[in-house]
Write a protein that holds these residues in place. Structure first.
Motif, PDB file in Angstrom:
ATOM      1  N   PRO A 145      10.090  10.576   5.154  1.00 38.38           N
ATOM      2  CA  PRO A 145       9.120   9.722   4.462  1.00 38.38           C
ATOM      3  C   PRO A 145       9.052   8.346   5.116  1.00 38.38           C
ATOM      4  O   PRO A 145      10.074   7.768   5.496  1.00 38.38           O
ATOM      5  N   THR A 146       7.851   7.822   5.255  1.00 37.62           N
ATOM      6  CA  THR A 146       7.625   6.577   5.974  1.00 37.62           C
ATOM      7  C   THR A 146       7.145   5.496   5.017  1.00 37.62           C
ATOM      8  O   THR A 146       6.178   5.705   4.288  1.00 37.62           O
ATOM      9  N   PRO A 147       7.792   4.334   5.002  1.00 33.93           N
ATOM     10  CA  PRO A 147       7.297   3.232   4.172  1.00 33.93           C
ATOM     11  C   PRO A 147       5.835   2.933   4.474  1.00 33.93           C
ATOM     12  O   PRO A 147       5.375   3.079   5.613  1.00 33.93           O
ATOM     13  N   ALA A 148       5.107   2.526   3.456  1.00 33.47           N
ATOM     14  CA  ALA A 148       3.661   2.349   3.571  1.00 33.47           C
ATOM     15  C   ALA A 148       3.286   0.896   3.817  1.00 33.47           C
ATOM     16  O   ALA A 148       4.007  -0.033   3.440  1.00 33.47           O
ATOM     17  N   ARG A 149       2.131   0.722   4.436  1.00 31.69           N
ATOM     18  CA  ARG A 149       1.504  -0.584   4.619  1.00 31.69           C
ATOM     19  C   ARG A 149       0.115  -0.479   3.996  1.00 31.69           C
ATOM     20  O   ARG A 149      -0.689   0.361   4.399  1.00 31.69           O
ATOM     21  N   ALA A 150      -0.169  -1.309   3.011  1.00 32.94           N
ATOM     22  CA  ALA A 150      -1.395  -1.170   2.231  1.00 32.94           C
ATOM     23  C   ALA A 150      -2.259  -2.425   2.320  1.00 32.94           C
ATOM     24  O   ALA A 150      -1.775  -3.515   2.651  1.00 32.94           O
ATOM     25  N   VAL A 151      -3.526  -2.240   2.009  1.00 34.49           N
ATOM     26  CA  VAL A 151      -4.457  -3.361   1.859  1.00 34.49           C
ATOM     27  C   VAL A 151      -5.237  -3.142   0.574  1.00 34.49           C
ATOM     28  O   VAL A 151      -5.327  -2.025   0.066  1.00 34.49           O
ATOM     29  N   ARG A 152      -5.791  -4.217   0.037  1.00 30.04           N
ATOM     30  CA  ARG A 152      -6.646  -4.116  -1.137  1.00 30.04           C
ATOM     31  C   ARG A 152      -8.083  -3.863  -0.689  1.00 30.04           C
ATOM     32  O   ARG A 152      -8.608  -4.598   0.159  1.00 30.04           O
ATOM     33  N   ALA A 153      -8.693  -2.835  -1.236  1.00 29.84           N
ATOM     34  CA  ALA A 153     -10.069  -2.487  -0.882  1.00 29.84           C
ATOM     35  C   ALA A 153     -11.053  -3.297  -1.719  1.00 29.84           C
ATOM     36  O   ALA A 153     -10.768  -3.627  -2.878  1.00 29.84           O
ATOM     37  N   PRO A 154     -12.237  -3.591  -1.174  1.00 30.29           N
ATOM     38  CA  PRO A 154     -13.237  -4.346  -1.933  1.00 30.29           C
ATOM     39  C   PRO A 154     -14.058  -3.484  -2.882  1.00 30.29           C
ATOM     40  O   PRO A 154     -14.881  -4.011  -3.628  1.00 30.29           O
ATOM     41  N   TRP A 155     -13.841  -2.168  -2.862  1.00 34.01           N
ATOM     42  CA  TRP A 155     -14.605  -1.261  -3.714  1.00 34.01           C
ATOM     43  C   TRP A 155     -13.772  -0.847  -4.926  1.00 34.01           C
ATOM     44  O   TRP A 155     -12.565  -1.082  -4.967  1.00 34.01           O
ATOM     45  N   VAL A 156     -14.410  -0.223  -5.906  1.00 30.67           N
ATOM     46  CA  VAL A 156     -13.717   0.128  -7.144  1.00 30.67           C
ATOM     47  C   VAL A 156     -13.894   1.604  -7.474  1.00 30.67           C
ATOM     48  O   VAL A 156     -14.838   2.249  -7.029  1.00 30.67           O
TER      49      VAL A 156
END
Length: 309
Positions: A145-156
């Motif tokens: 398992p690989t740690p994640a890198r996330a971003v916040r999306a502008p859509w809902v």
């Protein structure tokens, strides 16, 4: 073109389809395993023309689909949500066994069921047999398992959508959001819902530390009822860890600002991703908190005990 003798469907067979043995994929469709290099596709299958289908993706552990019984239950729930007949579980299990026997090193399994052949518009053809496709391939729960890198999306996410909470093949929103995340050096995008609540990732559920607890959005947020999400909640309760489903409205989108401010306390779950910490959000490095690490370790230990919990 050829005509399938079992159900009379017209199919198009193409070369160079990605079912080559070298790609590590084994494909079962229309009641049989496909030969290397063969592809079976109807240009008017409703799953192709309008995304009228449901699917499940399982990790594969030691040649077995992980939590297959739970996945088949959710497949049935999603099908009913679309107004489709219940998929033939015995047929799906037969197909799963066939592809995994042919692909002993597989790490990922996908089951897709569509409404079958239909018109070019949204209407269905009454009585049309469903299309069932099962594919085994590389990657998944057998990998580290690989740690994640996330971003916040502008859509809902629309929590009031007719397909909210269903795992359908209409995945274009996720494709767009994930492509944006990838372009920013991340591997997941997080989405709010229409009322400003934290919802989910494109292919994952999210857990956030709030105070001394780790919370995941309620299903009423519009998120998918993830298999790994459910197992984390169940196993954490067994272990007396402070992990629970949030009350409606308890996890606003702004909770992610708190995560960035303190620099820790975020995790993702998914059937192939498993349970992993998030180590960056919008390019800001995050530490793995002790509670998050406990949850990750607990999931890994319990998942190793039972392939079909």
């Amino acid at each position: 073109m050829s005509r399938n003798a079992q159900n009379g469907r017209r199919v198009v067979a193409e070369k160079g389809s990605g079912t080559q043995q070298g790609d590590g994929l084994v494909v079962w469709a229309d009641g049989r395993l496909l030969a290397p290099g063969e592809r079976v596709l109807s240009p008017v299958d409703h799953g192709v023309t309008v995304g009228d289908g449901v699917f499940e993706t399982c990790g594969v552990v030691d040649g077995h689909a992980f939590a297959l019984t739970r996945h088949l239950h959710r497949l049935r729930v999603s099908a009913r949500g679309l107004g489709l007949e219940d998929p033939d579980e015995d047929l799906v299990r037969t197909a799963v066994s066939a592809v995994l026997e042919r692909a002993p090193g597989a790490g990922r399994l996908r089951i897709t069921v569509t409404a079958g052949l239909g018109p070019l518009g949204s209407g269905r053809t009454p009585g049309e047999p469903q299309t069932v496709v099962v594919v085994a391939g590389p990657g998944g729960a057998t990998a580290q398992p690989t740690p994640a890198r996330a971003v916040r999306a502008p859509w809902v996410r629309n929590e009031r959508s007719a397909v909210a909470g269903l795992k359908t093949t209409s995945y274009a929103e996720n494709v767009v959001a994930l492509a944006r995340a990838t372009a920013q050096g991340a591997d997941e995008a997080l989405l709010a819902n229409t009322v400003g609540g934290l919802c989910e990732g494109t292919g994952s559920n999210v857990f956030v530390e709030v105070g001394d607890e780790m919370l995941t959005p309620a299903l009423s947020s519009g998120c998918l009822a993830g298999i790994t999400r459910a197992l984390v909640l169940e196993w954490a309760a067994d272990a007396d860890l402070p992990v629970r489903e949030a009350a409606p409205g308890e996890l606003p989108w702004s909770v992610l600002e708190d995560v960035v401010a303190r620099g820790s306390g975020l995790a993702l779950t998914g059937s192939v991703r498993t349970a992993v910490p998030v180590v960056a959000l919008d390019g800001v490095a995050l530490e793995v908190s002790p509670l998050t690490q406990q949850v990750v370790d607990l999931y890994a230990a319990r998942a190793a005990d039972d392939v079909d919990p």
